[in-house]
Design a protein around this motif. Structure first.
Motif, PDB file in Angstrom:
ATOM      1  N   GLY A 102       0.804  -1.210   0.000  1.00 29.64           N
ATOM      2  CA  GLY A 102       0.000   0.000   0.000  1.00 29.64           C
ATOM      3  C   GLY A 102       0.839   1.262   0.000  1.00 29.64           C
ATOM      4  O   GLY A 102       1.991   1.269  -0.460  1.00 29.64           O
ATOM      5  N   PRO A 123      -0.634  -2.235  -6.304  1.00 33.39           N
ATOM      6  CA  PRO A 123      -1.387  -1.829  -5.112  1.00 33.39           C
ATOM      7  C   PRO A 123      -2.130  -2.989  -4.463  1.00 33.39           C
ATOM      8  O   PRO A 123      -3.062  -3.546  -5.035  1.00 33.39           O
ATOM      9  N   CYS A 124      -1.734  -3.337  -3.263  1.00 26.11           N
ATOM     10  CA  CYS A 124      -2.370  -4.422  -2.514  1.00 26.11           C
ATOM     11  C   CYS A 124      -2.711  -3.924  -1.122  1.00 26.11           C
ATOM     12  O   CYS A 124      -1.836  -3.801  -0.252  1.00 26.11           O
ATOM     13  N   THR A 125      -3.963  -3.596  -0.893  1.00 29.63           N
ATOM     14  CA  THR A 125      -4.428  -3.161   0.418  1.00 29.63           C
ATOM     15  C   THR A 125      -5.943  -3.272   0.472  1.00 29.63           C
ATOM     16  O   THR A 125      -6.622  -2.836  -0.467  1.00 29.63           O
ATOM     17  N   ASN A 128      -8.578   0.023   0.087  1.00 32.23           N
ATOM     18  CA  ASN A 128      -8.903   0.718  -1.173  1.00 32.23           C
ATOM     19  C   ASN A 128      -8.714   2.222  -1.020  1.00 32.23           C
ATOM     20  O   ASN A 128      -9.520   3.028  -1.497  1.00 32.23           O
ATOM     21  N   MET A 130      -6.140   4.184  -2.110  1.00 31.98           N
ATOM     22  CA  MET A 130      -5.201   4.820  -3.031  1.00 31.98           C
ATOM     23  C   MET A 130      -5.997   5.480  -4.156  1.00 31.98           C
ATOM     24  O   MET A 130      -6.680   4.824  -4.934  1.00 31.98           O
ATOM     25  N   THR A 133      -6.223   4.745  -8.389  1.00 26.78           N
ATOM     26  CA  THR A 133      -6.800   3.535  -8.969  1.00 26.78           C
ATOM     27  C   THR A 133      -8.220   3.319  -8.447  1.00 26.78           C
ATOM     28  O   THR A 133      -8.533   3.671  -7.306  1.00 26.78           O
ATOM     29  N   TYR A 135      -9.660   0.426  -7.853  1.00 26.94           N
ATOM     30  CA  TYR A 135      -9.644  -0.639  -6.844  1.00 26.94           C
ATOM     31  C   TYR A 135      -8.223  -1.101  -6.574  1.00 26.94           C
ATOM     32  O   TYR A 135      -7.360  -1.085  -7.457  1.00 26.94           O
ATOM     33  N   THR A 136      -7.981  -1.527  -5.352  1.00 31.23           N
ATOM     34  CA  THR A 136      -6.717  -2.156  -4.975  1.00 31.23           C
ATOM     35  C   THR A 136      -6.964  -3.650  -4.767  1.00 31.23           C
ATOM     36  O   THR A 136      -8.087  -4.065  -4.442  1.00 31.23           O
ATOM     37  N   GLY A 285      -2.537   0.231 -11.780  1.00 28.50           N
ATOM     38  CA  GLY A 285      -3.870   0.472 -11.256  1.00 28.50           C
ATOM     39  C   GLY A 285      -4.914   0.020 -12.256  1.00 28.50           C
ATOM     40  O   GLY A 285      -4.583  -0.512 -13.321  1.00 28.50           O
TER      41      GLY A 285
END
Length: 319
Positions: A102, A123-125, A128, A130, A133, A135-136, A285
């Motif tokens: 994140g 992006p991995c969290t 959401n 960020m 984008t 969606y993460t 993203g």
């Protein structure tokens, strides 16, 4: 680009393993050596690095968490820690890095990029949070977990004629509460982005009770404050017994949804493609269902816009 390294940092998110699998197999398909770095930036500093192969990522696409493990690393934030990381990267002959995580993870990646390392971020969290984008990775799975919990809590809440606050994750971002609240049919949704009026919540509880409703579900983001204090006020003002259920880290675990598996697979493939084409300092993203990449600076500085239209729809549907 002969050797790519991959690491996961910060909080884990369902779909990380699917992204790792995609990066590893895309690298091998293109004849590139892939090195797995354990324990995030902490493992990078300690040289916890080993070559990965096709079997390394077999049978992981459906698993939650991260097979590469994750850890916090305050040392990496120092100049000495950064230099140590650069030395390790040189020693292992790593030409580029794919980094999953994140906001905080991306900031660490930016430091490596500024020091001359080719970096692409995924992006991995679950939050959401960020803004660049739509969606993460991990968000949709967390929402599904919350919706499942809301459904089960509604059953027991209705059996006893109670109101129930379901607290979900999201310190500064109320997306999990918003999406799960609407999908789960919550009567009230409380998020940090919108100032809430306790009297309006209580009014809904009373009106629902007067027309024979046996339950009242309130989806609340953890960043709003003390859920037990909110419950106490509702009980005082309405006379309705109000319980609190805090879902906590259950939202981070579990098998990723189809959406997260496909999103992770697409982003992992794209990350390797970018590195092979000499791109660096990029963050992946998804916008309007298209995978795209932006400059890391843009990713880190794009404000997250709360979907107030969706929130208003939730208000309308919960009358």
């Amino acid at each position: 680009m002969k050797t790519i390294g991959i690491l996961t940092s910060g909080g884990d998110a369902p779909g990380m393993n699917a992204a790792i699998r995609s990066v590893v197999r895309t690298s091998i398909y293109n004849g590139v050596k892939i090195m797995g770095i354990k324990q995030g930036y902490n493992g990078l500093l300690n040289g916890e690095i080993e070559e990965m192969n096709l079997s390394s990522v077999a049978d992981i696409i459906h698993r939650g968490g991260t097979m590469l493990l994750s850890a916090r690393c305050d040392e990496f934030k120092t100049e000495e820690g950064l230099n140590k990381a650069l030395n390790i990267i040189e020693v292992f002959g790593i030409d580029g890095l794919v980094i999953l995580g994140g906001d905080g993870t991306f900031r660490g990646a930016q430091k490596l990029c500024d020091a001359g390392i080719q970096v692409v971020c995924i992006p991995c969290t679950i939050d959401n949070d960020m803004g660049y984008t739509d969606y993460t990775i991990g968000f949709m799975t967390a929402v599904e977990t919350a919706v499942d919990a809301i459904g089960k809590i509604r059953d027991t809440s209705a059996s006893h004629g109670r109101a129930n606050i379901v607290e979900v994750m999201g310190r500064g971002c109320g997306d999990i509460a918003l999406y799960s609240g609407i999908a789960g049919g919550a009567e009230s949704i409380i998020v940090p982005e919108v100032e809430f009026n306790i009297d309006e919540v209580c009014k809904k509880v009373i009106q629902g009770k007067n027309r024979g409703k046996l339950h009242h579900i309130i989806a609340l983001a953890e960043g709003i404050g003390d859920a037990y204090e909110v419950a106490e006020k509702i009980e005082e003002k309405t006379g309705t017994e109000t319980r609190v259920t805090i879902l906590g880290h259950i939202q981070r675990g579990g098998s990723p949804t189809v959406f997260d598996r496909i999103l992770a697979s697409k982003m992992g493939n794209k990350a390797v493609e970018l590195l092979l084409n000499g791109k660096s300092g990029r963050a992946l993203g998804i916008r309007c269902n298209n995978i795209m990449d932006v400059d890391l600076d843009e990713a880190l500085n794009t404000e997250k816009n709360f979907d107030i239209d969706l929130y208003n729809i939730g208000m309308i549907l919960s009358i």
